[in-house]
Design an enzyme around this catalytic site. Structure first.
Site, PDB file in Angstrom:
ATOM      1  N   CYS A 116       0.893  -1.183   0.095  1.00 16.74           N
ATOM      2  CA  CYS A 116      -0.051  -0.041  -0.226  1.00 16.74           C
ATOM      3  C   CYS A 116       0.806   1.294  -0.093  1.00 16.74           C
ATOM      4  O   CYS A 116       2.290   1.227   0.146  1.00 16.74           O
ATOM      5  CB  CYS A 116      -1.044  -0.135   1.131  1.00 16.74           C
ATOM      6  SG  CYS A 116      -2.370   1.357   0.971  1.00 16.74           S
ATOM      7  N   CYS A 126      -4.095   5.925   0.270  1.00 15.95           N
ATOM      8  CA  CYS A 126      -3.473   4.757  -0.206  1.00 15.95           C
ATOM      9  C   CYS A 126      -3.286   4.891  -1.795  1.00 15.95           C
ATOM     10  O   CYS A 126      -2.843   3.950  -2.064  1.00 15.95           O
ATOM     11  CB  CYS A 126      -4.546   3.484   0.147  1.00 15.95           C
ATOM     12  SG  CYS A 126      -4.862   3.717   1.927  1.00 15.95           S
ATOM     13  N   LYS A 191     -12.362  -5.320   2.340  1.00 22.45           N
ATOM     14  CA  LYS A 191     -11.710  -4.435   3.307  1.00 22.45           C
ATOM     15  C   LYS A 191     -12.723  -3.018   3.768  1.00 22.45           C
ATOM     16  O   LYS A 191     -12.802  -2.274   2.802  1.00 22.45           O
ATOM     17  CB  LYS A 191     -10.438  -3.928   2.964  1.00 22.45           C
ATOM     18  CG  LYS A 191      -9.780  -2.830   4.021  1.00 22.45           C
ATOM     19  CD  LYS A 191      -8.214  -2.456   3.616  1.00 22.45           C
ATOM     20  CE  LYS A 191      -7.675  -1.565   4.692  1.00 22.45           C
ATOM     21  NZ  LYS A 191      -6.292  -1.351   4.078  1.00 22.45           N
ATOM     22  N   ARG A 201      -2.971   2.562  12.464  1.00 24.29           N
ATOM     23  CA  ARG A 201      -2.467   4.112  11.925  1.00 24.29           C
ATOM     24  C   ARG A 201      -1.487   4.639  12.757  1.00 24.29           C
ATOM     25  O   ARG A 201      -0.649   5.289  12.146  1.00 24.29           O
ATOM     26  CB  ARG A 201      -3.874   4.771  11.489  1.00 24.29           C
ATOM     27  CG  ARG A 201      -4.546   3.903  10.277  1.00 24.29           C
ATOM     28  CD  ARG A 201      -5.720   4.967   9.880  1.00 24.29           C
ATOM     29  NE  ARG A 201      -6.548   4.218   9.086  1.00 24.29           N
ATOM     30  CZ  ARG A 201      -7.653   4.536   8.651  1.00 24.29           C
ATOM     31  NH1 ARG A 201      -8.394   5.601   9.071  1.00 24.29           N
ATOM     32  NH2 ARG A 201      -8.352   3.932   7.703  1.00 24.29           N
ATOM     33  N   ARG A 213     -11.266   7.471   4.328  1.00 25.04           N
ATOM     34  CA  ARG A 213     -10.817   6.578   3.138  1.00 25.04           C
ATOM     35  C   ARG A 213     -11.885   5.926   2.562  1.00 25.04           C
ATOM     36  O   ARG A 213     -12.007   4.774   1.807  1.00 25.04           O
ATOM     37  CB  ARG A 213      -9.965   5.236   3.625  1.00 25.04           C
ATOM     38  CG  ARG A 213      -8.519   5.854   4.193  1.00 25.04           C
ATOM     39  CD  ARG A 213      -7.585   4.870   4.117  1.00 25.04           C
ATOM     40  NE  ARG A 213      -6.227   5.444   4.488  1.00 25.04           N
ATOM     41  CZ  ARG A 213      -5.409   5.289   5.275  1.00 25.04           C
ATOM     42  NH1 ARG A 213      -5.507   4.088   6.030  1.00 25.04           N
ATOM     43  NH2 ARG A 213      -4.623   6.119   5.273  1.00 25.04           N
ATOM     44  N   GLU A 230     -16.161  -7.882  -5.149  1.00 26.89           N
ATOM     45  CA  GLU A 230     -14.845  -7.519  -4.860  1.00 26.89           C
ATOM     46  C   GLU A 230     -13.996  -8.853  -4.667  1.00 26.89           C
ATOM     47  O   GLU A 230     -13.051  -8.995  -5.477  1.00 26.89           O
ATOM     48  CB  GLU A 230     -14.606  -6.965  -3.482  1.00 26.89           C
ATOM     49  CG  GLU A 230     -15.131  -5.491  -3.363  1.00 26.89           C
ATOM     50  CD  GLU A 230     -14.185  -4.456  -4.106  1.00 26.89           C
ATOM     51  OE1 GLU A 230     -13.303  -5.029  -4.920  1.00 26.89           O
ATOM     52  OE2 GLU A 230     -14.402  -3.357  -4.154  1.00 26.89           O
ATOM     53  N   LYS A 245     -11.389  -8.194   6.124  1.00 25.42           N
ATOM     54  CA  LYS A 245     -10.910  -7.170   7.067  1.00 25.42           C
ATOM     55  C   LYS A 245     -11.833  -6.007   7.417  1.00 25.42           C
ATOM     56  O   LYS A 245     -12.293  -5.602   6.559  1.00 25.42           O
ATOM     57  CB  LYS A 245      -9.736  -6.817   6.656  1.00 25.42           C
ATOM     58  CG  LYS A 245      -8.702  -5.820   7.445  1.00 25.42           C
ATOM     59  CD  LYS A 245      -7.875  -5.158   6.564  1.00 25.42           C
ATOM     60  CE  LYS A 245      -7.294  -4.135   7.450  1.00 25.42           C
ATOM     61  NZ  LYS A 245      -6.290  -3.193   6.728  1.00 25.42           N
ATOM     62  N   SER A 271      -5.998  -4.321  14.447  1.00 28.77           N
ATOM     63  CA  SER A 271      -5.409  -3.574  15.511  1.00 28.77           C
ATOM     64  C   SER A 271      -6.429  -3.161  16.700  1.00 28.77           C
ATOM     65  O   SER A 271      -6.141  -3.641  17.729  1.00 28.77           O
ATOM     66  CB  SER A 271      -4.741  -2.238  15.257  1.00 28.77           C
ATOM     67  OG  SER A 271      -5.308  -1.456  14.633  1.00 28.77           O
ATOM     68  N   TYR A 310      -2.164 -10.018  15.723  1.00 29.20           N
ATOM     69  CA  TYR A 310      -1.184  -9.536  16.553  1.00 29.20           C
ATOM     70  C   TYR A 310      -0.624 -10.503  17.830  1.00 29.20           C
ATOM     71  O   TYR A 310       0.310 -10.362  18.255  1.00 29.20           O
ATOM     72  CB  TYR A 310      -1.118  -7.990  17.118  1.00 29.20           C
ATOM     73  CG  TYR A 310      -1.271  -7.113  16.283  1.00 29.20           C
ATOM     74  CD1 TYR A 310      -0.535  -6.450  15.198  1.00 29.20           C
ATOM     75  CD2 TYR A 310      -2.804  -6.653  15.460  1.00 29.20           C
ATOM     76  CE1 TYR A 310      -0.599  -5.763  14.138  1.00 29.20           C
ATOM     77  CE2 TYR A 310      -3.020  -5.898  14.474  1.00 29.20           C
ATOM     78  CZ  TYR A 310      -1.827  -5.176  13.799  1.00 29.20           C
ATOM     79  OH  TYR A 310      -2.021  -4.678  12.620  1.00 29.20           O
TER      80      TYR A 310
HETATM   81  C1  PBG Z   1      -2.895  -0.135   4.990  1.00 27.82           C
HETATM   82  C2  PBG Z   1      -3.218  -0.904   5.919  1.00 27.82           C
HETATM   83  C3  PBG Z   1      -4.336  -0.608   7.085  1.00 27.82           C
HETATM   84  C4  PBG Z   1      -4.188  -1.716   7.748  1.00 27.82           C
HETATM   85  C5  PBG Z   1      -3.515  -2.724   7.196  1.00 27.82           C
HETATM   86  N1  PBG Z   1      -3.154  -2.349   6.214  1.00 27.82           N
HETATM   87  C6  PBG Z   1      -4.719   0.586   7.375  1.00 27.82           C
HETATM   88  C7  PBG Z   1      -5.880   1.311   6.765  1.00 27.82           C
HETATM   89  O1  PBG Z   1      -6.185   0.814   5.671  1.00 27.82           O
HETATM   90  O2  PBG Z   1      -6.339   2.358   7.078  1.00 27.82           O
HETATM   91  C8  PBG Z   1      -4.985  -2.012   9.138  1.00 27.82           C
HETATM   92  C9  PBG Z   1      -4.506  -2.997   9.977  1.00 27.82           C
HETATM   93  C10 PBG Z   1      -4.857  -3.046  11.570  1.00 27.82           C
HETATM   94  O3  PBG Z   1      -5.737  -1.912  11.809  1.00 27.82           O
HETATM   95  O4  PBG Z   1      -4.458  -4.007  12.352  1.00 27.82           O
HETATM   96  N2  PBG Z   1      -3.756   0.452   4.061  1.00 27.82           N
END
Ligand code: PBG
Length: 324
Positions: A116, A126, A191, A201, A213, A230, A245, A271, A310
């Site tokens: 990304c 992105c 996503k 982030r 986004r 998708e 995700k 996260s 994680y």
């Molecule tokens: C990058 C990306 C993100 C995450 C993984 N790759 C952030 C986003 O898209 O805003 C999030 C992963 C997480 O929250 O653990 N685009």
């Protein structure tokens, strides 16, 4: 009277009948790599997760592999950002150097790279920004270039997370043209524009400076049809695995994707999902390990072949202890 409890009475019987069993080899550990040397800095909002410079990364990843984890997903925190995100495809970029080091010193480990631009662009989006809008098609070439440089550095799997239309096809074409046929694409196919990415982030310094986004990530209020669209597109364009995700708030979507696709399905316990459990555990509201275990089991049961979490290494270590 029917007595379902009969099958729950003994621990052994419960163990025999378990359907969803998580294996360490089905867990993927995300890892953050930063510029510099000698750095191992805990990330406050993601307890148990640290930033590593490449020289410190190898030992940390070896410990993850020793726990039984077979794959890491690398995220770079670059030293410089610009409008295009050019550090993303620099041959001496953090992720590229991390791949080279891990290829050499952790043989057998599967290297996955998040693909990304958001951590590399000075605006934090992105994709390429023109007149305040994302230029989808101008972004594709940059993503393809980044995929190629990650592949050349030794990535086994590239994982586009940008949500531009057509990116999987552009990446596959670029990889094939460079004879990188064996590099797999794990696409973040489904996503959502989620509030659960907050801690990440902060850790990757990748928040958009202006706006959000939602013009490229999916609306949580849409449903299964958009998700399956998708997934279909990404598979047609060449994705080898597809991801959903976040994970736990989207189990309905995960199940639908699993039922509709012939490729492995990956779920990302993001996260915010992890931090939420951590915070509740710290407040004494719930048992951390039990809550992680139950969440990962539910994600697996809903249809995930692989789970990015994680807590991967931590859970793998616990599984080893449980087996005695
Ligand atoms: C990058 C990306 C993100 C995450 C993984 N790759 C952030 C986003 O898209 O805003 C999030 C992963 C997480 O929250 O653990 N685009």
């Amino acid at each position: 009277m029917e007595r379902p409890r009969r099958l729950r009475l003994q621990p052994v019987m419960r163990q025999m009948l378990a359907e969803a069993q998580i294996r360490p080899s089905a867990l993927i550990q995300p890892v953050f790599v930063v510029e510099g040397t000698g750095i191992e800095a805990p990330i406050p909002r993601l307890p148990g997760v640290s930033h590593y410079s490449v020289d410190r990364l190898v030992d940390a990843v070896r410990a993850v592999a020793d726990a039984g984890i077979r794959a890491v997903l690398l995220f770079g925190v670059p030293g410089r950002k610009d409008a295009q995100g050019s550090a993303a495809w620099a041959s001496d970029g953090v992720v590229q150097r991390a791949c080279a080091a891990l290829r050499e010193r952790c043989p057998g480990l599967i290297l996955m790279t998040d693909l990304c631009l958001c951590a590399y662009t000075d605006h934090g989006h992105c994709g390429v920004v023109r007149s305040g809008c994302i230029d989808n098609d101008a972004t594709l070439a940059l993503l393809a270039e980044t995929a190629l440089s990650q592949a050349k550095a030794g990535a086994h799997v590239v994982a586009p997370s940008d949500m531009m239309d057509g990116r999987v096809g552009a990446i596959r074409t670029a990889l094939d043209a460079a004879a990188q046929h064996d590099v797999a694409i794990m696409s973040y196919a489904v996503k959502y524009a989620s509030a659960f990415y907050g801690p990440f982030r902060e850790a990757q310094h990748s928040s958009p400076h202006e706006g959000d986004r939602r013009s490229y990530q999916m609306d949580p209020a849409r449903g299964e049809r958009e998700a399956l669209r998708e997934v279909r597109l990404d598979i047609e364009e060449g994705a080898d695995m597809v991801m959903v995700k976040p994970a736990l708030p989207y189990l309905d979507i995960l199940r639908a994707v699993r039922e509709a696709s012939q490729v492995p399905v990956v779920a990302y316990q993001v996260s915010g999902e992890y931090a939420m459990i951590e915070a509740a555990a710290q407040a004494g509201s719930l048992d951390r390990t039990a809550a992680l275990w139950e969440s990962l089991t539910a994600i697996h049961r809903a249809g995930a072949d692989l789970i990015i979490t994680y807590a991967a290494a931590e859970m793998a270590r616990k599984m080893a202890v449980d087996k005695g």
